[in-house]
Design an enzyme around this catalytic site. Structure first.
Site, PDB file in Angstrom:
ATOM      1  N   HIS A  63       0.823  -1.205   0.000  1.00 40.92           N
ATOM      2  CA  HIS A  63       0.000   0.000   0.000  1.00 40.92           C
ATOM      3  C   HIS A  63       0.861   1.260   0.000  1.00 40.92           C
ATOM      4  O   HIS A  63       2.045   1.229   0.348  1.00 40.92           O
ATOM      5  CB  HIS A  63      -0.933  -0.012   1.199  1.00 40.92           C
ATOM      6  CG  HIS A  63      -1.965  -1.093   1.128  1.00 40.92           C
ATOM      7  ND1 HIS A  63      -2.975  -1.230   2.044  1.00 40.92           N
ATOM      8  CD2 HIS A  63      -2.149  -2.102   0.226  1.00 40.92           C
ATOM      9  CE1 HIS A  63      -3.741  -2.267   1.729  1.00 40.92           C
ATOM     10  NE2 HIS A  63      -3.252  -2.814   0.628  1.00 40.92           N
TER      11      HIS A  63
ATOM     12  N   CYS B 194      -5.722   1.354   5.656  1.00 38.82           N
ATOM     13  CA  CYS B 194      -6.293   0.078   6.081  1.00 38.82           C
ATOM     14  C   CYS B 194      -5.724  -0.313   7.450  1.00 38.82           C
ATOM     15  O   CYS B 194      -4.887   0.390   8.020  1.00 38.82           O
ATOM     16  CB  CYS B 194      -5.975  -1.004   5.045  1.00 38.82           C
ATOM     17  SG  CYS B 194      -4.209  -1.450   5.018  1.00 38.82           S
TER      18      CYS B 194
ATOM     19  N   GLU C 277       0.772   3.991   1.929  1.00 40.46           N
ATOM     20  CA  GLU C 277       1.255   4.387   3.253  1.00 40.46           C
ATOM     21  C   GLU C 277       2.369   3.450   3.712  1.00 40.46           C
ATOM     22  O   GLU C 277       3.382   3.878   4.294  1.00 40.46           O
ATOM     23  CB  GLU C 277       0.111   4.353   4.264  1.00 40.46           C
ATOM     24  CG  GLU C 277      -1.087   5.220   3.889  1.00 40.46           C
ATOM     25  CD  GLU C 277      -2.154   4.440   3.126  1.00 40.46           C
ATOM     26  OE1 GLU C 277      -3.340   4.776   3.272  1.00 40.46           O
ATOM     27  OE2 GLU C 277      -1.801   3.491   2.384  1.00 40.46           O
TER      28      GLU C 277
ATOM     29  N   CYS D 210      -1.814  -0.826   7.407  1.00 41.08           N
ATOM     30  CA  CYS D 210      -1.088   0.442   7.382  1.00 41.08           C
ATOM     31  C   CYS D 210      -1.266   1.205   8.687  1.00 41.08           C
ATOM     32  O   CYS D 210      -0.350   1.899   9.140  1.00 41.08           O
ATOM     33  CB  CYS D 210      -1.545   1.289   6.202  1.00 41.08           C
ATOM     34  SG  CYS D 210      -1.041   0.601   4.600  1.00 41.08           S
TER      35      CYS D 210
END
Length: 337
Positions: free
Chosen positions: A261, A289, A263, A292
């Site tokens: 992801h 999410c 992040e 993260c």
């Protein structure tokens, strides 16, 4: 700042453009769009052919076609001066392109304008004052909505400049106008960093969704990240992640997704290069999410600012609050606003 320049023949529009170019303005002309059309057709340029070609383009593609085509060349980091504006629809299109658009109407007495035209001796210019006035009659207004409408353009002007005297007087009017137009708004820090995160997201190789993240400390960027397959692995858009390429259901089979992801990558890139993110702010285009969220907390990030609340996880949000991480949502202006 975008300054539009309009006015009758020989009024001094070229002098206005030349002066503004010496003041760091990039010069563009709607007439160039018509010239490009004539060149494609292999037709020699004359003033009357330019008028006819402009009318044909407006009739075929809409009254704002010249400005719409030119708008695609405008960049947000510079000032522009645009001349040859001859239809009110062109004015409105340029106003939509920038909230800092101002239309300048340049004018002078007809006899003086004719003498200037004779002095420049440009091919296609009228050879008598009567012919000049007759030609301008075609340009001032018409029942044909695709024809030039100079009178309607003049009515929309934000400033009217007279050019009946020496150039120094015209330049003084322009200088005053520039000094009065210096005020402008800068983006706030949230908009600034989230806009950069959007650009970061454009590098994503994920076929399902592009996400970008920026980590800043003391209002300086220390790391960026976008979502996609890991370093050295085939890109998602090249078939690297079977789940994404099958367009799996959102939120399902996440354990089978090979993409990291945005992040996550921003935090990992900082660690990879030995840069501390402790106490920093993470700006992300989408709410993080759960995975993260745990990385954000353990990395010591103090604040998360997100733009879109897609798949907002109440558990992740509660975990951030419990860990003392500030969370804010910030809006971004629509593109072209």
């Amino acid at each position: 700042m975008i300054l539009g320049v309009a006015g009758p023949n020989g009024a001094g529009k070229g002098e206005v453009v030349a002066y503004l170019r010496t003041r760091s303005f990039t010069a563009l002309s709607l007439s160039d769009v018509i010239r490009e059309e004539l060149q494609r057709e292999g037709v020699e340029e004359t003033r009357e052919r330019m008028i006819d070609a402009g009318r044909a383009l407006r009739a075929a593609h809409g009254a704002a076609v010249l400005a719409d085509r030119l708008r695609t060349r405008l960049l947000p980091d510079r000032h522009y001066v645009i001349d040859s504006i001859r239809h009110p629809a062109e004015v409105e299109a340029l106003r939509r392109a920038s909230g800092r658009f101002r239309l300048l109407w340049i004018d002078a007495e007809p006899a003086l304008r004719f003498e200037r035209l004779r002095g420049r001796a440009r091919s296609g210019d009228p050879d008598t004052l009567e012919r000049l006035l007759a030609l301008e009659g075609r340009e001032r207004g018409s029942a044909d909505g695709a024809a030039q409408q100079l009178d309607a353009v003049a009515a929309l002007a934000d400033a009217q400049l007279r050019n009946d005297g020496p150039l120094a007087a015209l330049h003084a009017q322009l200088q005053r106008l520039l000094e009065e137009s210096m005020g402008f708004e800068r983006p706030g820090w949230d908009e600034y960093f989230l806009s950069i995160a959007q650009v970061v997201a454009s590098r994503s190789n994920c076929v399902k969704r592009h996400v970008g993240a920026v980590i800043a400390r003391d209002r300086r960027i220390v790391s960026t990240g976008y979502n996609g397959t890991p370093r050295g692995v085939r890109n998602c858009n090249e078939g690297g992640c079977p789940r994404c390429n099958a367009f799996g259901e959102s939120g399902a089979r996440l354990d089978q997704c090979l993409c990291s992801h945005g992040e996550e990558n921003a935090i990992i890139q900082a660690a990879y290069h030995g840069v501390s993110v402790r106490g920093g702010t993470l700006y992300t285009t989408f709410f993080p999410c759960m995975l993260c969220t745990k990385l954000i907390i353990n990395a010591g990030i103090a604040e998360v600012v997100f733009n879109a609340a897609y798949a907002l996880d109440d558990v992740a949000a509660a975990l951030l609050r419990e860990a003392g991480v500030k969370v804010r949502q910030a809006e971004l202006p629509a593109r072209g606003a």
